[in-house]
Design a protein around this motif. Sequence first.
Motif, short mmCIF file in Angstrom:
data_model
loop_
_atom_site.label_atom_id
_atom_site.label_comp_id
_atom_site.label_asym_id
_atom_site.label_seq_id
_atom_site.Cartn_x
_atom_site.Cartn_y
_atom_site.Cartn_z
N ASN A 1 2.77 -6.55 8.94
CA ASN A 1 3.34 -5.62 7.96
C ASN A 1 4.85 -5.47 8.15
O ASN A 1 5.42 -6.00 9.12
N GLU A 2 5.48 -4.73 7.24
CA GLU A 2 6.94 -4.61 7.23
C GLU A 2 7.48 -4.02 8.53
O GLU A 2 8.46 -4.52 9.10
N ASN A 3 6.86 -2.97 9.02
CA ASN A 3 7.32 -2.33 10.26
C ASN A 3 7.24 -3.26 11.46
O ASN A 3 8.14 -3.30 12.31
N GLN A 4 6.15 -4.03 11.55
CA GLN A 4 6.00 -4.98 12.66
C GLN A 4 7.06 -6.06 12.62
O GLN A 4 7.64 -6.43 13.66
N LEU A 5 7.36 -6.58 11.42
CA LEU A 5 8.36 -7.64 11.30
C LEU A 5 9.76 -7.13 11.60
O LEU A 5 10.58 -7.83 12.20
N ARG A 6 10.08 -5.92 11.19
CA ARG A 6 11.40 -5.36 11.48
C ARG A 6 11.57 -5.15 12.99
O ARG A 6 12.67 -5.33 13.53
N GLU A 7 10.47 -4.79 13.66
CA GLU A 7 10.53 -4.57 15.10
C GLU A 7 10.67 -5.89 15.86
O GLU A 7 11.44 -5.99 16.82
N LYS A 8 9.91 -6.92 15.44
CA LYS A 8 9.92 -8.21 16.14
C LYS A 8 11.15 -9.04 15.79
O LYS A 8 11.64 -9.82 16.61
N HIS A 9 11.61 -8.96 14.55
CA HIS A 9 12.72 -9.80 14.09
C HIS A 9 13.79 -8.92 13.42
O HIS A 9 13.97 -8.95 12.19
N PRO A 10 14.51 -8.14 14.22
CA PRO A 10 15.48 -7.19 13.65
C PRO A 10 16.66 -7.85 12.93
O PRO A 10 17.35 -7.20 12.15
N ASN B 1 0.85 -1.18 0.00
CA ASN B 1 0.00 0.00 0.00
C ASN B 1 0.89 1.24 0.00
O ASN B 1 2.11 1.14 -0.16
N LYS B 2 0.32 2.41 0.23
CA LYS B 2 1.06 3.65 0.09
C LYS B 2 2.21 3.78 1.09
O LYS B 2 3.30 4.28 0.75
N ASN B 3 1.99 3.29 2.32
CA ASN B 3 2.97 3.51 3.39
C ASN B 3 3.78 2.28 3.78
O ASN B 3 4.83 2.40 4.40
N SER B 4 3.28 1.09 3.45
CA SER B 4 3.96 -0.12 3.92
C SER B 4 3.58 -1.31 3.04
O SER B 4 2.89 -1.14 2.03
N GLN B 5 4.04 -2.47 3.43
CA GLN B 5 3.65 -3.70 2.75
C GLN B 5 3.42 -4.80 3.79
O GLN B 5 4.06 -4.82 4.83
N SER B 6 2.47 -5.70 3.50
CA SER B 6 2.10 -6.77 4.42
C SER B 6 2.48 -8.11 3.82
O SER B 6 2.48 -8.30 2.60
N PHE B 7 2.77 -9.07 4.73
CA PHE B 7 3.25 -10.39 4.30
C PHE B 7 2.27 -11.48 4.74
O PHE B 7 1.81 -11.49 5.89
#
Length: 234
Positions: free
Chosen positions: A36-45, A8-14
């Motif tokens: 989404n991308e932000n959640q995954l980067r936060e949980k699995h850096p 989408n405009k701000n992020s992407q979901s998996f």
Amino acid sequence: MRVKVTKNKNSQSFYVIKDVNVAGKRTTKIVAALGNENQLREKHPDYEPLVWAKKQAKLLTQKEKANQNSLIKSFSAAKLIEKDKQRSFNVGYLFLQDILSQLGLKQACKKIQAQTRIKYDLYNILALLIYARILSPSSKKSSLAYMQEMLGVDLPNLHDIYRALSLLSERKEELVSASYHHSINVKPRDTRILYYDCTNFYFEIEVAKDMKQYGVSKEHRPNPIIQMGLFMDA
């Protein structure tokens, strides 16, 4: 299984998806929503989101295959079936159970039971006898054997069934009245027009007794008969 990415405009979901057949048509089904991308980067850096998502898809695929193999092994054709263990049950009485619950017989039986000293469940016996009489009419002893095939019923013993028959005979009018009163819940009656028919049936006895009396028999037999009338609504 594979990874699907929606942007989408701000992020992407998996998502983890797999191919399935529905009504003969090939389509996809979402197995897991990973975030989404932000959640995954936060949980699995330590992982890139797409790399971690593909790893999850691989794990879910392996788990599904392991479950399938386990299921196949449990249904091995070489496996012996345990002797004298019931594996199939009769559920044909369930639609009758629904009808019976609307006829008020349970409440009538509870009232009768409260007025007597009986310990057995009168309604349970009555209901099971009705089911057996409709689905597999036979003697009371054979009916009890048939009841053992029903799924999830509370089986009475044969002595209690015989005891209940006497009580049901004594209080028959109350039970018939209750079922007639509540039968409108099952099927509304239209009494604007009533149809009446009558017939008779004979007994192979020589002496008239009680309701069995001599009369004009449709079979022209010189035996005592009982006349029966039937009303039907519109």
